[in-house]
Scaffold this active site. Structure first.
Site, PDB file in Angstrom:
ATOM      1  N   LYS A 130     118.772 113.129  63.841  1.00 30.94           N
ATOM      2  CA  LYS A 130     118.749 111.950  64.713  1.00 30.94           C
ATOM      3  C   LYS A 130     119.519 112.179  66.005  1.00 30.94           C
ATOM      4  O   LYS A 130     119.068 111.814  67.075  1.00 30.94           O
ATOM      5  CB  LYS A 130     119.317 110.746  63.955  1.00 30.94           C
ATOM      6  CG  LYS A 130     119.312 109.454  64.754  1.00 30.94           C
ATOM      7  CD  LYS A 130     117.895 108.974  65.019  1.00 30.94           C
ATOM      8  CE  LYS A 130     117.841 107.704  65.864  1.00 30.94           C
ATOM      9  NZ  LYS A 130     116.506 107.500  66.419  1.00 30.94           N
ATOM     10  N   ARG A 176     120.505 110.763  59.744  1.00 25.79           N
ATOM     11  CA  ARG A 176     120.754 111.728  60.820  1.00 25.79           C
ATOM     12  C   ARG A 176     120.127 113.089  60.523  1.00 25.79           C
ATOM     13  O   ARG A 176     119.997 113.916  61.414  1.00 25.79           O
ATOM     14  CB  ARG A 176     122.262 111.908  61.011  1.00 25.79           C
ATOM     15  CG  ARG A 176     122.969 110.629  61.413  1.00 25.79           C
ATOM     16  CD  ARG A 176     124.454 110.781  61.272  1.00 25.79           C
ATOM     17  NE  ARG A 176     124.975 111.752  62.204  1.00 25.79           N
ATOM     18  CZ  ARG A 176     125.481 111.446  63.399  1.00 25.79           C
ATOM     19  NH1 ARG A 176     125.527 110.200  63.781  1.00 25.79           N
ATOM     20  NH2 ARG A 176     125.941 112.381  64.182  1.00 25.79           N
ATOM     21  N   TRP A 218     124.099 119.746  58.401  1.00 25.71           N
ATOM     22  CA  TRP A 218     122.819 120.201  58.961  1.00 25.71           C
ATOM     23  C   TRP A 218     123.078 121.621  59.440  1.00 25.71           C
ATOM     24  O   TRP A 218     123.804 121.831  60.408  1.00 25.71           O
ATOM     25  CB  TRP A 218     122.433 119.271  60.103  1.00 25.71           C
ATOM     26  CG  TRP A 218     121.037 119.441  60.622  1.00 25.71           C
ATOM     27  CD1 TRP A 218     119.899 118.911  60.093  1.00 25.71           C
ATOM     28  CD2 TRP A 218     120.635 120.152  61.798  1.00 25.71           C
ATOM     29  NE1 TRP A 218     118.816 119.253  60.869  1.00 25.71           N
ATOM     30  CE2 TRP A 218     119.234 120.010  61.912  1.00 25.71           C
ATOM     31  CE3 TRP A 218     121.316 120.894  62.767  1.00 25.71           C
ATOM     32  CZ2 TRP A 218     118.507 120.578  62.949  1.00 25.71           C
ATOM     33  CZ3 TRP A 218     120.587 121.472  63.795  1.00 25.71           C
ATOM     34  CH2 TRP A 218     119.194 121.306  63.879  1.00 25.71           C
ATOM     35  N   LYS A 264     105.439 111.510  69.104  1.00 25.20           N
ATOM     36  CA  LYS A 264     105.579 110.697  67.887  1.00 25.20           C
ATOM     37  C   LYS A 264     104.710 111.276  66.780  1.00 25.20           C
ATOM     38  O   LYS A 264     105.141 111.447  65.651  1.00 25.20           O
ATOM     39  CB  LYS A 264     105.143 109.244  68.123  1.00 25.20           C
ATOM     40  CG  LYS A 264     106.086 108.329  68.819  1.00 25.20           C
ATOM     41  CD  LYS A 264     107.294 107.899  68.041  1.00 25.20           C
ATOM     42  CE  LYS A 264     108.402 108.857  68.186  1.00 25.20           C
ATOM     43  NZ  LYS A 264     109.273 108.808  69.307  1.00 25.20           N
ATOM     44  N   GLU A 270     104.713 110.652  74.990  1.00 22.58           N
ATOM     45  CA  GLU A 270     105.461 110.031  73.900  1.00 22.58           C
ATOM     46  C   GLU A 270     104.556 109.847  72.671  1.00 22.58           C
ATOM     47  O   GLU A 270     104.967 110.125  71.542  1.00 22.58           O
ATOM     48  CB  GLU A 270     106.037 108.691  74.365  1.00 22.58           C
ATOM     49  CG  GLU A 270     106.800 107.924  73.317  1.00 22.58           C
ATOM     50  CD  GLU A 270     108.014 108.658  72.757  1.00 22.58           C
ATOM     51  OE1 GLU A 270     108.372 109.735  73.268  1.00 22.58           O
ATOM     52  OE2 GLU A 270     108.592 108.155  71.776  1.00 22.58           O
ATOM     53  N   ASN A 292     132.357 118.749  62.119  1.00 25.02           N
ATOM     54  CA  ASN A 292     131.110 118.681  62.898  1.00 25.02           C
ATOM     55  C   ASN A 292     131.345 119.454  64.188  1.00 25.02           C
ATOM     56  O   ASN A 292     132.434 119.383  64.749  1.00 25.02           O
ATOM     57  CB  ASN A 292     130.779 117.239  63.291  1.00 25.02           C
ATOM     58  CG  ASN A 292     130.216 116.437  62.134  1.00 25.02           C
ATOM     59  OD1 ASN A 292     130.074 116.953  61.039  1.00 25.02           O
ATOM     60  ND2 ASN A 292     129.922 115.180  62.391  1.00 25.02           N
ATOM     61  N   GLY A 293     130.317 120.121  64.668  1.00 29.26           N
ATOM     62  CA  GLY A 293     130.457 120.865  65.929  1.00 29.26           C
ATOM     63  C   GLY A 293     130.327 122.358  65.666  1.00 29.26           C
ATOM     64  O   GLY A 293     129.844 122.781  64.611  1.00 29.26           O
ATOM     65  N   CYS A 333     125.165 116.794  61.407  1.00 33.35           N
ATOM     66  CA  CYS A 333     126.190 116.569  60.389  1.00 33.35           C
ATOM     67  C   CYS A 333     126.806 115.184  60.525  1.00 33.35           C
ATOM     68  O   CYS A 333     126.840 114.608  61.599  1.00 33.35           O
ATOM     69  CB  CYS A 333     127.294 117.596  60.555  1.00 33.35           C
ATOM     70  SG  CYS A 333     126.706 119.279  60.566  1.00 33.35           S
ATOM     71  N   GLU A 364     105.898 114.898  65.558  1.00 29.99           N
ATOM     72  CA  GLU A 364     107.184 115.020  64.867  1.00 29.99           C
ATOM     73  C   GLU A 364     107.159 114.434  63.465  1.00 29.99           C
ATOM     74  O   GLU A 364     107.844 114.925  62.576  1.00 29.99           O
ATOM     75  CB  GLU A 364     108.341 114.438  65.687  1.00 29.99           C
ATOM     76  CG  GLU A 364     108.340 112.957  65.856  1.00 29.99           C
ATOM     77  CD  GLU A 364     109.508 112.453  66.699  1.00 29.99           C
ATOM     78  OE1 GLU A 364     110.599 113.033  66.635  1.00 29.99           O
ATOM     79  OE2 GLU A 364     109.320 111.449  67.412  1.00 29.99           O
ATOM     80  N   HIS A 406      91.051 122.329  84.274  1.00 30.22           N
ATOM     81  CA  HIS A 406      91.662 123.555  84.808  1.00 30.22           C
ATOM     82  C   HIS A 406      92.077 124.512  83.692  1.00 30.22           C
ATOM     83  O   HIS A 406      92.880 125.408  83.917  1.00 30.22           O
ATOM     84  CB  HIS A 406      92.841 123.196  85.707  1.00 30.22           C
ATOM     85  CG  HIS A 406      92.426 122.377  86.894  1.00 30.22           C
ATOM     86  ND1 HIS A 406      91.695 122.903  87.924  1.00 30.22           N
ATOM     87  CD2 HIS A 406      92.583 121.059  87.176  1.00 30.22           C
ATOM     88  CE1 HIS A 406      91.430 121.950  88.810  1.00 30.22           C
ATOM     89  NE2 HIS A 406      91.966 120.825  88.369  1.00 30.22           N
TER      90      HIS A 406
HETATM   91  C1  F6R Z   1     112.000 111.662  69.224  1.00 33.87           C
HETATM   92  C2  F6R Z   1     113.422 111.524  69.436  1.00 33.87           C
HETATM   93  C3  F6R Z   1     114.110 112.597  70.209  1.00 33.87           C
HETATM   94  C4  F6R Z   1     115.232 112.013  71.060  1.00 33.87           C
HETATM   95  C5  F6R Z   1     116.027 113.145  71.724  1.00 33.87           C
HETATM   96  C6  F6R Z   1     117.115 112.609  72.617  1.00 33.87           C
HETATM   97  O1  F6R Z   1     111.495 110.600  68.471  1.00 33.87           O
HETATM   98  O2  F6R Z   1     114.048 110.612  68.978  1.00 33.87           O
HETATM   99  O3  F6R Z   1     113.214 113.319  70.994  1.00 33.87           O
HETATM  100  O4  F6R Z   1     114.683 111.157  72.010  1.00 33.87           O
HETATM  101  O5  F6R Z   1     116.589 113.969  70.745  1.00 33.87           O
HETATM  102  O6  F6R Z   1     118.026 111.852  71.899  1.00 33.87           O
HETATM  103  P1  F6R Z   1     118.992 110.835  72.625  1.00 33.87           P
HETATM  104  O7  F6R Z   1     118.148 109.775  73.247  1.00 33.87           O
HETATM  105  O8  F6R Z   1     119.879 110.297  71.540  1.00 33.87           O
HETATM  106  O9  F6R Z   1     119.754 111.614  73.650  1.00 33.87           O
END
Ligand code: F6R
Length: 613
Positions: free
Chosen positions: A608, A28, A77, A489, A485, A103-104, A2, A492, A508
């Site tokens: 985000k 976000r 959200w 990427k 990673e 928010n929260g 949010c 997602e 294994h």
């Molecule tokens: C993936 C991504 C997420 C963040 C995770 C942690 O592309 O961005 O996996 O890395 O949600 O977020 P932060 O770094 O903001 O704690």
């Protein structure tokens, strides 16, 4: 997650500013949006709707339909209650005099809801937030003072909140409160702001104050007063945000993610360069003495998602440079695993946003156990940055795409720098290696430019492979952690199922999933284990896999002998190689998602900054 924006101005109309702020927080992730504005003649006007912000904007003609110089806006959200018009914020008291955005999570909302319902209050949404609006009405009717009512309500609710509140009886006043959910106050000549994310108000002001837990703020166009939970005034320190407004704009690029991938050489330069002086690493912000460093018996790294993957890579690097055991734990697991943290533990928390609730909670647990905490954060003034014992910032600038790229890369080089610094303090890194790594680190930006020069080739490979249903990333040591990673990427943003495996582990069990045509991305950039990695590539080839290989330039030929297609990156110090190797994986994921027509900057179901547990 949010987003909240609030504005109280002298003459400027609030609604267009609210819409603009909400638009800047769209990245976000959200499912509905709404605004509430107050004017003398029309009272409180509330408009909200499920779906994209554009729908809301069209509904109120870009804000022109709503009259008033004070207002609040929200992108939601969904957590409690499905995405719908009614569950969207702002929520309004039954008498229509109070509107709020939240928010929260209000943890005791069910019990409060039942209590209010027994008193005849009718709810119009399924949200936890709506209870706050009704409680405010109740207490306001009792005491006749909005500020007092807010104080009373905050004593009744449990959980986390950032709240923006307006009341029909209070012309040109906005009230805000915060606990465990970020809220920033902004000061400008035209009026004053609240926002959950500084990018929402960057166009209007850089002069900000970070609210602390338990604080309440009263904003008018003339100024902002902040109070603690006992309603005693508190003096707050002002900060200047140095982020560039254009950095949070797309600037002609098709997607933020693409723009941010291309920004990596500069972001790395900004993170590294100011921290190297006369051939030495200088870390302002890290207050640790050599004696304290020697006292560290164990390092914990805590993070989520991509930040966790940086932790995985750093484990290999730090164990080699520090000769201390390094344990990497997902923040969501750390809290509940009875961790063996004590006074001799250095606990490093990595977070781009500095607001990830799991990471925040894990850090608090580590502090409670006596650990010394060091935060690696991108967003200045964020909650994690303020609560950690020490903080070092990744100077990546604002990252807007949900899928992290430049924040990840700057976290990685910063962790390498810290490893080097601590290794030097401890005397566990040889002077030649120290110099070699530092020299190579300064060359990373220009080598990265060379990697980015291969964008077209990677785009072509993506067009060849975007139809695969399942993709494996295999590698050893640093390549394995880097593959995690690459795999994240890809999945997602392109929604292709993908897994990262330690190459030696395949036999294994997982190798049974390899069948003719399965795409395996073979990572062979870690020179010391290249031959071992290649023997695993041969194993999957023998089972019919299609192999896309990644190697350093000097090993390209050897990779080409086995793989069906190859991407090569310049060579650097083996410990730094993932900083170059990860970029083709980001680009590959980006182009695969593009070919599949995915919403790259806002992948489904993702947000985000993840401020719920
Ligand atoms: C993936 C991504 C997420 C963040 C995770 C942690 O592309 O961005 O996996 O890395 O949600 O977020 P932060 O770094 O903001 O704690």
């Amino acid at each position: 997650m949010c987003g909240i924006i609030g504005f109280v101005g002298r003459e400027q109309q609030a609604a267009p500013i609210l819409l603009d702020g909400l638009q800047r927080m769209e990245y976000r992730g959200y499912d509905s949006a709404g605004v509430a504005v107050r004017s003398e003649s029309k009272g409180l006007q509330v408009k909200k709707t499920k779906g994209r912000l554009q729908v809301l904007s069209d509904m109120i003609h870009g804000g022109a339909d709503l009259e008033g110089t004070v207002g609040i806006g929200h992108t939601r959200w969904a957590t409690h209650g499905e995405p719908s018009d009614l569950n969207a914020h702002p929520h309004v008291s039954e008498d229509g005099r109070i509107a709020l955005v939240h928010n929260g999570i209000i943890e005791n909302y069910l019990e409060l809801r039942e209590h209010l319902q027994k008193q005849g209050v009718r709810f119009s949404s399924d949200t936890d937030s709506e209870v706050v609006a009704h409680l405010l009405e109740l207490h306001y009717n009792e005491c006749g003072n909005m500020m007092e009512a807010v104080g009373r309500v905050l004593r009744r609710i449990r959980g986390s909140y950032a709240l923006g509140i307006i009341c029909a009886d209070y012309p040109n006043t906005l009230i805000a409160a915060r606990k465990d959910s970020p809220l920033i106050l902004g000061f400008s000549g035209e009026g004053n702001f609240i926002a959950s994310d500084v990018t929402a108000m960057l166009r209007y002001t850089r002069d900000v104050v970070y609210m602390d837990d338990g604080e309440i703020a009263v904003l008018t166009a003339e100024g902002i007063d902040v109070f603690d939970s006992e309603l005693t005034p508190v003096e707050k320190e002002h900060h200047q945000v140095d982020w560039d407004v254009s950095a949070a704009e797309k600037g002609g690029y098709p997607h933020f993610m693409f723009k941010e991938i291309l920004e990596q050489p500069e972001a790395i330069r900004k993170t590294v360069q100011p921290r190297i002086r006369d051939g030495r690493v200088v870390l302002e912000g890290l207050s640790m003495t050599a004696a304290e460093a020697r006292d560290i018996s164990r390092v914990f790294i805590i993070a989520c998602g991509s930040s966790y993957h940086v932790g995985m890579l750093s484990k290999y690097v730090w164990e080699r440079l520090l000769r201390r055991p390094v344990e990497v734990t997902l923040a969501s697991e750390f809290r509940y695993c009875d961790p063996l943290v004590d006074e001799k533990s250095l606990v490093v928390v990595i977070s781009q946003s500095g607001e990830t609730l799991d990471t925040m909670a894990a850090m608090r647990e580590a502090k409670r156990l006596g650990g010394r905490t060091l935060a690696i954060v991108n967003v200045v003034g964020s909650s994690i940055a303020r609560e950690a014992d020490d903080v070092l910032y990744t100077w990546a600038g604002p990252e807007v795409a949900v899928a992290t790229t430049k924040a990840y890369s700057t976290q990685l080089v910063l962790m390498d720098l810290i490893g080097l610094y601590l290794g030097d303090l401890l005397g566990t890194v040889a002077p030649e290696e120290y110099s070699a790594i530092l020299t190579e680190m300064q060359l990373l930006p220009q080598k990265l430019e060379q990697v980015l020069g291969q964008t077209e080739h990677i785009q072509y490979l993506a067009s060849r492979y975007f139809n695969h249903h399942s993709i494996f990333f295999i590698g050893r040591n640093l390549d394995y952690a880097m593959g995690m990673e690459g795999s994240l990427k890809l999945k997602e943003i392109s929604y292709i199922h993908s897994e990262a495996y330690a190459a030696g582990e395949l036999k294994h069990g997982t190798i049974s999933l390899i069948e003719p045509g399965t795409l395996v991305v073979a990572l062979g950039t870690y020179g010391p284990l290249f031959d071992k990695a290649m023997s695993n590539v041969v194993e999957v080839k023998a089972r019919g896999a299609e192999v896309l290989g990644l190697a350093t330039e000097p090993l390209r030929d050897r990779m080409e002998k086995t793989a069906d297609a190859v991407i090569a990156v310049p060579e650097t110090h083996p410990l730094l190689q993932p900083s170059l190797g990860v970029v083709p994986l980001q680009l590959f994921a980006y182009y695969v998602a593009l070919h599949r027509g995915c919403d790259i900057d806002k992948p489904r179901n993702l947000a985000k900054s993840v401020t719920v547990e």
